[in-house]
Write a protein that holds these residues in place. Structure first.
Motif, PDB file in Angstrom:
ATOM      1  N   PHE A  36       0.870  -1.173   0.000  1.00 58.08           N
ATOM      2  CA  PHE A  36       0.000   0.000   0.000  1.00 58.08           C
ATOM      3  C   PHE A  36       0.909   1.225   0.000  1.00 58.08           C
ATOM      4  O   PHE A  36       1.703   1.417   0.927  1.00 58.08           O
ATOM      5  N   LEU A  37       0.833   2.015  -1.058  1.00 58.22           N
ATOM      6  CA  LEU A  37       1.695   3.185  -1.241  1.00 58.22           C
ATOM      7  C   LEU A  37       0.899   4.445  -0.917  1.00 58.22           C
ATOM      8  O   LEU A  37      -0.144   4.697  -1.507  1.00 58.22           O
ATOM      9  N   VAL A  38       1.409   5.237   0.035  1.00 58.30           N
ATOM     10  CA  VAL A  38       0.728   6.452   0.462  1.00 58.30           C
ATOM     11  C   VAL A  38       1.631   7.653   0.180  1.00 58.30           C
ATOM     12  O   VAL A  38       2.668   7.819   0.832  1.00 58.30           O
ATOM     13  N   PRO A  39       1.267   8.487  -0.799  1.00 55.58           N
ATOM     14  CA  PRO A  39       2.057   9.695  -1.024  1.00 55.58           C
ATOM     15  C   PRO A  39       1.783  10.700   0.095  1.00 55.58           C
ATOM     16  O   PRO A  39       0.640  10.907   0.484  1.00 55.58           O
ATOM     17  N   ILE A  40       2.840  11.290   0.627  1.00 56.72           N
ATOM     18  CA  ILE A  40       2.694  12.293   1.684  1.00 56.72           C
ATOM     19  C   ILE A  40       2.691  13.654   0.994  1.00 56.72           C
ATOM     20  O   ILE A  40       3.715  14.137   0.523  1.00 56.72           O
ATOM     21  N   LEU A  41       1.514  14.268   0.938  1.00 55.23           N
ATOM     22  CA  LEU A  41       1.353  15.519   0.195  1.00 55.23           C
ATOM     23  C   LEU A  41       1.572  16.749   1.057  1.00 55.23           C
ATOM     24  O   LEU A  41       1.700  17.850   0.537  1.00 55.23           O
ATOM     25  N   GLY A  42       1.572  16.573   2.368  1.00 50.85           N
ATOM     26  CA  GLY A  42       1.794  17.711   3.255  1.00 50.85           C
ATOM     27  C   GLY A  42       0.898  17.651   4.466  1.00 50.85           C
ATOM     28  O   GLY A  42       0.317  16.621   4.785  1.00 50.85           O
ATOM     29  N   THR A  43       0.796  18.801   5.129  1.00 50.59           N
ATOM     30  CA  THR A  43       0.016  18.919   6.351  1.00 50.59           C
ATOM     31  C   THR A  43      -1.131  19.895   6.113  1.00 50.59           C
ATOM     32  O   THR A  43      -0.921  20.961   5.532  1.00 50.59           O
ATOM     33  N   VAL A  44      -2.311  19.532   6.562  1.00 49.62           N
ATOM     34  CA  VAL A  44      -3.451  20.435   6.426  1.00 49.62           C
ATOM     35  C   VAL A  44      -3.720  21.132   7.754  1.00 49.62           C
ATOM     36  O   VAL A  44      -3.316  20.655   8.816  1.00 49.62           O
ATOM     37  N   ALA A  93       2.837  25.400   7.867  1.00 45.66           N
ATOM     38  CA  ALA A  93       3.325  24.303   7.029  1.00 45.66           C
ATOM     39  C   ALA A  93       3.489  24.771   5.587  1.00 45.66           C
ATOM     40  O   ALA A  93       2.779  25.663   5.130  1.00 45.66           O
ATOM     41  N   PRO A  94       4.433  24.149   4.859  1.00 41.56           N
ATOM     42  CA  PRO A  94       4.566  24.487   3.440  1.00 41.56           C
ATOM     43  C   PRO A  94       3.314  24.047   2.688  1.00 41.56           C
ATOM     44  O   PRO A  94       2.533  23.238   3.192  1.00 41.56           O
ATOM     45  N   PRO A  95       3.098  24.559   1.484  1.00 39.12           N
ATOM     46  CA  PRO A  95       1.897  24.183   0.726  1.00 39.12           C
ATOM     47  C   PRO A  95       1.885  22.696   0.405  1.00 39.12           C
ATOM     48  O   PRO A  95       2.937  22.050   0.376  1.00 39.12           O
ATOM     49  N   LEU A  96       0.688  22.177   0.166  1.00 39.53           N
ATOM     50  CA  LEU A  96       0.560  20.764  -0.200  1.00 39.53           C
ATOM     51  C   LEU A  96       1.286  20.505  -1.511  1.00 39.53           C
ATOM     52  O   LEU A  96       1.345  21.366  -2.388  1.00 39.53           O
ATOM     53  N   GLN A  97       1.819  19.314  -1.639  1.00 39.21           N
ATOM     54  CA  GLN A  97       2.545  18.924  -2.839  1.00 39.21           C
ATOM     55  C   GLN A  97       1.564  18.403  -3.889  1.00 39.21           C
ATOM     56  O   GLN A  97       0.451  18.006  -3.582  1.00 39.21           O
ATOM     57  N   VAL A  98       2.021  18.369  -5.113  1.00 37.39           N
ATOM     58  CA  VAL A  98       1.226  17.844  -6.220  1.00 37.39           C
ATOM     59  C   VAL A  98       1.252  16.320  -6.146  1.00 37.39           C
ATOM     60  O   VAL A  98       2.295  15.722  -5.857  1.00 37.39           O
ATOM     61  N   LYS A  99       0.103  15.688  -6.398  1.00 31.74           N
ATOM     62  CA  LYS A  99       0.062  14.222  -6.341  1.00 31.74           C
ATOM     63  C   LYS A  99       1.058  13.631  -7.328  1.00 31.74           C
ATOM     64  O   LYS A  99       1.353  14.228  -8.371  1.00 31.74           O
ATOM     65  N   PRO A 100       1.614  12.460  -7.003  1.00 32.55           N
ATOM     66  CA  PRO A 100       2.642  11.868  -7.863  1.00 32.55           C
ATOM     67  C   PRO A 100       2.071  11.409  -9.199  1.00 32.55           C
ATOM     68  O   PRO A 100       0.893  11.084  -9.325  1.00 32.55           O
ATOM     69  N   ASP A 101       2.939  11.372 -10.164  1.00 34.92           N
ATOM     70  CA  ASP A 101       2.603  10.909 -11.505  1.00 34.92           C
ATOM     71  C   ASP A 101       2.233   9.425 -11.461  1.00 34.92           C
ATOM     72  O   ASP A 101       2.864   8.642 -10.740  1.00 34.92           O
ATOM     73  N   VAL A 102       1.236   9.038 -12.236  1.00 29.67           N
ATOM     74  CA  VAL A 102       0.776   7.645 -12.265  1.00 29.67           C
ATOM     75  C   VAL A 102       1.911   6.713 -12.696  1.00 29.67           C
ATOM     76  O   VAL A 102       2.074   5.625 -12.130  1.00 29.67           O
ATOM     77  N   GLN A 103       2.711   7.128 -13.658  1.00 35.88           N
ATOM     78  CA  GLN A 103       3.807   6.281 -14.132  1.00 35.88           C
ATOM     79  C   GLN A 103       4.827   6.034 -13.019  1.00 35.88           C
ATOM     80  O   GLN A 103       5.333   4.930 -12.868  1.00 35.88           O
ATOM     81  N   LEU A 104       5.107   7.057 -12.214  1.00 28.77           N
ATOM     82  CA  LEU A 104       6.014   6.882 -11.084  1.00 28.77           C
ATOM     83  C   LEU A 104       5.452   5.843 -10.121  1.00 28.77           C
ATOM     84  O   LEU A 104       6.172   4.945  -9.673  1.00 28.77           O
ATOM     85  N   CYS A 105       4.172   5.944  -9.806  1.00 31.23           N
ATOM     86  CA  CYS A 105       3.545   4.975  -8.894  1.00 31.23           C
ATOM     87  C   CYS A 105       3.603   3.563  -9.469  1.00 31.23           C
ATOM     88  O   CYS A 105       3.842   2.605  -8.734  1.00 31.23           O
TER      89      CYS A 105
END
Length: 103
Positions: free
Chosen positions: A59-67, A72-84
């Motif tokens: 189970f792969l969970v991208p860490i996009l940031g803190t809400v 906190a720095p801004p949320l990150q962009v979701k990872p590319d599907v090909q990378l996943c």
């Protein structure tokens, strides 16, 4: 006056939860997977943990940031599907790997 717009960067941090089963309850195996991911995907950071719900596969969970944290720095962009998909392909070698046997 317009507020400053933060530039979103790509997601670089991932949490990886291995499948359930004794094979992945081994701390050495978890450390091996984590080291392998961090070496294979330079520039990304992976943390492998058995905390939380485990499934039949990784189970792969991208860490996009803190809400809800204005500092906190801004949320990150979701990872590319090909990378996943590349990460999933890399992880599949551990699912299909034979356990060493003593003769």
């Amino acid at each position: 006056m317009k507020p400053a717009v933060s530039k979103l960067g790509p997601c670089r941090h991932f949490l990886v939860v291995p499948p359930h089963g004794a094979k992945f309850d081994n701390l050495v195996m978890l450390m091996r997977i984590e080291a392998g991911l961090n070496a294979e995907f330079a520039g990304f950071t992976f943390v492998v943990t058995t905390d939380g719900q485990r499934y039949d596969d990784f189970f792969l969970v991208p860490i996009l940031g803190t809400v809800n944290d204005p500092a906190a720095p801004p949320l990150q962009v979701k990872p590319d599907v090909q990378l996943c998909m590349n990460i999933a392909s890399f992880l599949s070698r551990y699912v299909n790997e034979e356990r060493p046997r003593l003769n």
